[in-house]
Scaffold this motif. Structure first.
Motif, PDB file in Angstrom:
ATOM      1  N   THR A  62       0.834  -1.204   0.000  1.00 27.59           N
ATOM      2  CA  THR A  62       0.000   0.000   0.000  1.00 27.59           C
ATOM      3  C   THR A  62       0.868   1.252   0.000  1.00 27.59           C
ATOM      4  N   VAL A  63       1.926   1.238   0.789  1.00 25.62           N
ATOM      5  CA  VAL A  63       2.852   2.384   0.819  1.00 25.62           C
ATOM      6  C   VAL A  63       3.412   2.627  -0.578  1.00 25.62           C
ATOM      7  N   CYS A  64       3.864   1.572  -1.231  1.00 26.56           N
ATOM      8  CA  CYS A  64       4.444   1.690  -2.568  1.00 26.56           C
ATOM      9  C   CYS A  64       3.431   2.286  -3.543  1.00 26.56           C
ATOM     10  N   LYS A  65       2.221   1.762  -3.523  1.00 26.75           N
ATOM     11  CA  LYS A  65       1.178   2.250  -4.426  1.00 26.75           C
ATOM     12  C   LYS A  65       0.903   3.734  -4.199  1.00 26.75           C
ATOM     13  N   LYS A  66       0.786   4.144  -2.947  1.00 25.31           N
ATOM     14  CA  LYS A  66       0.489   5.539  -2.632  1.00 25.31           C
ATOM     15  C   LYS A  66       1.666   6.467  -2.969  1.00 25.31           C
ATOM     16  N   LEU A  67       2.904   5.984  -2.742  1.00 27.26           N
ATOM     17  CA  LEU A  67       4.071   6.779  -3.112  1.00 27.26           C
ATOM     18  C   LEU A  67       4.121   6.970  -4.624  1.00 27.26           C
ATOM     19  N   ARG A  68       3.864   5.918  -5.373  1.00 28.11           N
ATOM     20  CA  ARG A  68       3.922   5.977  -6.832  1.00 28.11           C
ATOM     21  C   ARG A  68       2.888   6.936  -7.429  1.00 28.11           C
ATOM     22  N   GLU A  69       1.803   7.163  -6.708  1.00 27.33           N
ATOM     23  CA  GLU A  69       0.792   8.109  -7.187  1.00 27.33           C
ATOM     24  C   GLU A  69       1.310   9.547  -7.155  1.00 27.33           C
ATOM     25  N   LYS A  70       2.329   9.812  -6.320  1.00 29.74           N
ATOM     26  CA  LYS A  70       2.795  11.187  -6.100  1.00 29.74           C
ATOM     27  C   LYS A  70       4.245  11.443  -6.499  1.00 29.74           C
ATOM     28  N   ILE A  71       5.112  10.453  -6.386  1.00 31.56           N
ATOM     29  CA  ILE A  71       6.541  10.685  -6.632  1.00 31.56           C
ATOM     30  C   ILE A  71       7.121   9.615  -7.557  1.00 31.56           C
TER      31      ILE A  71
END
Length: 117
Positions: A62-71
């Motif tokens: 989940t962290v990876c997915k959310k990070l990829r949405e922004k950075i």
């Protein structure tokens, strides 16, 4: 100096990673749970993130997915999960590399260097 975020709930492993990276000239910060790691990753400027998968408060996928949405910086998953499906899922969510525990700290640093260069 390149700045790296280590998101790892096992403090001994996180400290080993940080020590090896700092000995090689990197600056490293540690977050010990997924939510804190996500917030740090989104609020500070890092050149690379080392991300465990089994984390309290928010799992690494989940962290990876959310990070990829922004950075868009390299994310290296460092985890004890060794099933092919976990590797495929992690890489599919945007991770740039997948390192299995136990790992050689020297190999970890080499993979960091390869992904930052």
């Amino acid at each position: 100096m390149n700045k790296i975020l280590i998101i790892e709930d096992d403090e001994a492993i996180a400290e080993i990673e940080r020590d090896y990276l700092e000995n090689c000239g990197y600056k490293a910060d540690i977050a010990t749970d997924g939510l804190k790691g996500l917030n740090m990753g989104l609020s500070d400027e890092y050149d690379l993130i080392l991300l465990d998968l089994m984390l309290p408060r928010m799992d690494g996928f989940t962290v990876c997915k959310k990070l990829r949405e922004k950075i868009d910086i390299p994310i290296l998953m460092v985890t004890a999960k060794q099933e092919y499906i976990d590797k495929i899922r992690g890489l599919g969510l945007g991770a740039d590399d997948y390192i299995e525990k136990p790992f050689s700290p020297s190999v970890l640093v080499a993979r960091v260097k390869a992904n930052i260069a």
